[in-house]
Design an enzyme around this catalytic site. Structure first.
Site, PDB file in Angstrom:
ATOM      1  N   ASP A 238       0.811  -1.212   0.000  1.00  0.00           N
ATOM      2  CA  ASP A 238       0.000   0.000   0.000  1.00  0.00           C
ATOM      3  C   ASP A 238       0.847   1.267   0.000  1.00  0.00           C
ATOM      4  O   ASP A 238       2.068   1.219   0.199  1.00  0.00           O
ATOM      5  CB  ASP A 238      -0.953  -0.008   1.211  1.00  0.00           C
ATOM      6  CG  ASP A 238      -0.260  -0.351   2.524  1.00  0.00           C
ATOM      7  OD1 ASP A 238       0.978  -0.423   2.555  1.00  0.00           O
ATOM      8  OD2 ASP A 238      -0.960  -0.554   3.522  1.00  0.00           O
TER       9      ASP A 238
ATOM     10  N   HIS B  25      -7.266  -4.473   9.913  1.00  0.00           N
ATOM     11  CA  HIS B  25      -6.985  -4.205   8.507  1.00  0.00           C
ATOM     12  C   HIS B  25      -5.696  -4.883   8.056  1.00  0.00           C
ATOM     13  O   HIS B  25      -4.773  -5.085   8.841  1.00  0.00           O
ATOM     14  CB  HIS B  25      -7.010  -2.697   8.179  1.00  0.00           C
ATOM     15  CG  HIS B  25      -5.855  -1.875   8.634  1.00  0.00           C
ATOM     16  ND1 HIS B  25      -6.003  -0.570   9.065  1.00  0.00           N
ATOM     17  CD2 HIS B  25      -4.528  -2.132   8.705  1.00  0.00           C
ATOM     18  CE1 HIS B  25      -4.819  -0.083   9.375  1.00  0.00           C
ATOM     19  NE2 HIS B  25      -3.907  -1.011   9.168  1.00  0.00           N
TER      20      HIS B  25
ATOM     21  N   ASN C 196      -7.565  -2.623  14.037  1.00  0.00           N
ATOM     22  CA  ASN C 196      -8.973  -2.911  13.687  1.00  0.00           C
ATOM     23  C   ASN C 196      -9.095  -4.086  12.716  1.00  0.00           C
ATOM     24  O   ASN C 196     -10.150  -4.308  12.144  1.00  0.00           O
ATOM     25  CB  ASN C 196      -9.633  -1.659  13.086  1.00  0.00           C
ATOM     26  CG  ASN C 196      -8.968  -1.204  11.794  1.00  0.00           C
ATOM     27  OD1 ASN C 196      -8.011  -1.819  11.329  1.00  0.00           O
ATOM     28  ND2 ASN C 196      -9.472  -0.129  11.205  1.00  0.00           N
TER      29      ASN C 196
ATOM     30  N   GLU D 254      -9.642  -1.544   5.180  1.00  0.00           N
ATOM     31  CA  GLU D 254     -10.333  -1.257   6.428  1.00  0.00           C
ATOM     32  C   GLU D 254     -11.594  -2.109   6.558  1.00  0.00           C
ATOM     33  O   GLU D 254     -12.088  -2.640   5.556  1.00  0.00           O
ATOM     34  CB  GLU D 254     -10.707   0.231   6.463  1.00  0.00           C
ATOM     35  CG  GLU D 254      -9.534   1.186   6.318  1.00  0.00           C
ATOM     36  CD  GLU D 254      -8.670   1.297   7.568  1.00  0.00           C
ATOM     37  OE1 GLU D 254      -8.673   0.379   8.408  1.00  0.00           O
ATOM     38  OE2 GLU D 254      -7.965   2.315   7.701  1.00  0.00           O
TER      39      GLU D 254
HETATM   40  C1  GLP Z   1      -0.384   0.424   8.587  1.00  0.00           C
HETATM   41  C2  GLP Z   1      -0.077  -0.413   7.347  1.00  0.00           C
HETATM   42  C3  GLP Z   1      -0.348  -1.884   7.592  1.00  0.00           C
HETATM   43  C4  GLP Z   1       0.274  -2.326   8.900  1.00  0.00           C
HETATM   44  C5  GLP Z   1      -0.354  -1.557  10.035  1.00  0.00           C
HETATM   45  C6  GLP Z   1       0.144  -1.969  11.407  1.00  0.00           C
HETATM   46  O1  GLP Z   1      -1.666   0.898   8.658  1.00  0.00           O
HETATM   47  N1  GLP Z   1      -0.827   0.025   6.230  1.00  0.00           N
HETATM   48  O2  GLP Z   1       0.157  -2.639   6.505  1.00  0.00           O
HETATM   49  O3  GLP Z   1       0.095  -3.706   9.075  1.00  0.00           O
HETATM   50  O4  GLP Z   1      -0.065  -0.179   9.816  1.00  0.00           O
HETATM   51  O5  GLP Z   1       1.353  -1.331  11.712  1.00  0.00           O
HETATM   52  P1  GLP Z   1       2.305  -1.721  12.910  1.00  0.00           P
HETATM   53  O6  GLP Z   1       3.077  -2.891  12.455  1.00  0.00           O
HETATM   54  O7  GLP Z   1       3.159  -0.497  13.095  1.00  0.00           O
HETATM   55  O8  GLP Z   1       1.434  -2.002  14.090  1.00  0.00           O
END
Ligand code: GLP
Length: 241
Positions: free
Chosen positions: A67, A138, A136, A143
């Site tokens: 993304d 995702h 959440n 989302e």
């Molecule tokens: C972002 C990314 C996700 C990732 C998420 C969790 O929103 N788009 O791909 O998995 O954050 O991040 P973290 O690993 O910092 O908890």
């Protein structure tokens, strides 16, 4: 889904890096799906160490990131382009032309998304997809309430995601409200998937991912329908299971 619970974050990072290296050593031109966020950073560091020790080689590897924020150019310090080069790509011998990330400042969203899907297919599909998980549920930026067959598309970010990711920006107002992301359907086409999660704050969503019925309310539950998923977590993230 195969659940692997290890002691701590360091062990997640080492195990995940070994799994990636095994895949790359088995198939030199492996197509990797990669994730951003804090969770995979340790894995990237381990892979850099393994590369320096001559244990893995990225010369023929192809990558597709999950993304990118819509509205941030590749030079923006909070763009996922910047994150990936800063954290990982600059330290290994991957070819620039083999690295793919969505263009957050594209003038034609539809074309950009279709082209990304096309390029994934043209490269033979994703062999191994690395995932983190949002609080959440995702995956990428898919989302809750997203279609579970979705392809690469533009999404509106959830309020909680904007708030969670504001830690990386000067102000919550600076966080983009939209992003381009591979769809859940795109992710599900990967041959193998490894989902990483660490710490107590991920325990609730990991429990839902494993135990809740498959539903777009928790996009990660779609992984229950995939036949080769490893959920690699530490004891803290596993404490509700
Ligand atoms: C972002 C990314 C996700 C990732 C998420 C969790 O929103 N788009 O791909 O998995 O954050 O991040 P973290 O690993 O910092 O908890």
């Amino acid at each position: 889904m195969k659940l692997v619970t290890v002691t701590n974050y360091h062990e997640i990072s080492v195990r995940a890096a070994q799994l990636v290296a095994n895949q790359v050593n088995k198939k030199k031109n492996t197509v990797l799906g990669l994730a951003t966020g804090q969770t995979p950073v340790g894995m990237y560091q381990e892979l850099i160490s393994m590369f320096k020790r001559g244990e893995v080689d990225f010369f023929e590897v192809v990558t597709f990131n999950l993304d990118e924020y819509y509205g941030l150019s590749s030079e923006h310090p909070q763009s996922y382009h910047h994150f990936m080069w800063d954290t990982f790509f600059q330290y290994i011998n991957i070819k620039k032309e083999n690295v793919h990330l969505l263009n957050g400042v594209t003038e034609n969203i539809n074309k950009e998304c279709k082209q990304y899907e096309y390029l994934i297919q043209k490269n033979g599909g994703i062999d191994l997809q690395i995932l983190g998980i949002g609080d959440n549920g995702h995956l990428g930026f898919n989302e809750p309430a997203i279609g579970l067959n979705s392809k690469t598309h533009l999404v509106n970010l959830a309020e909680e995601t904007i708030y969670a990711n504001s830690q990386y920006f000067n102000d919550v107002q600076e966080v983009p409200k939209q992003a381009l992301t591979m769809g859940i359907g795109t992710i599900m086409k990967a041959q193998k998937i490894i989902l990483l999660a660490s710490g107590r704050k991920k325990a609730h969503v990991i429990e839902s991912t494993i135990n809740c019925p498959v539903s777009s309310e928790v996009p990660a539950t779609a992984l229950q329908l995939h036949n080769d998923v490893i959920i690699l977590i530490d004891k803290e993230a596993a404490y509700k299971i």
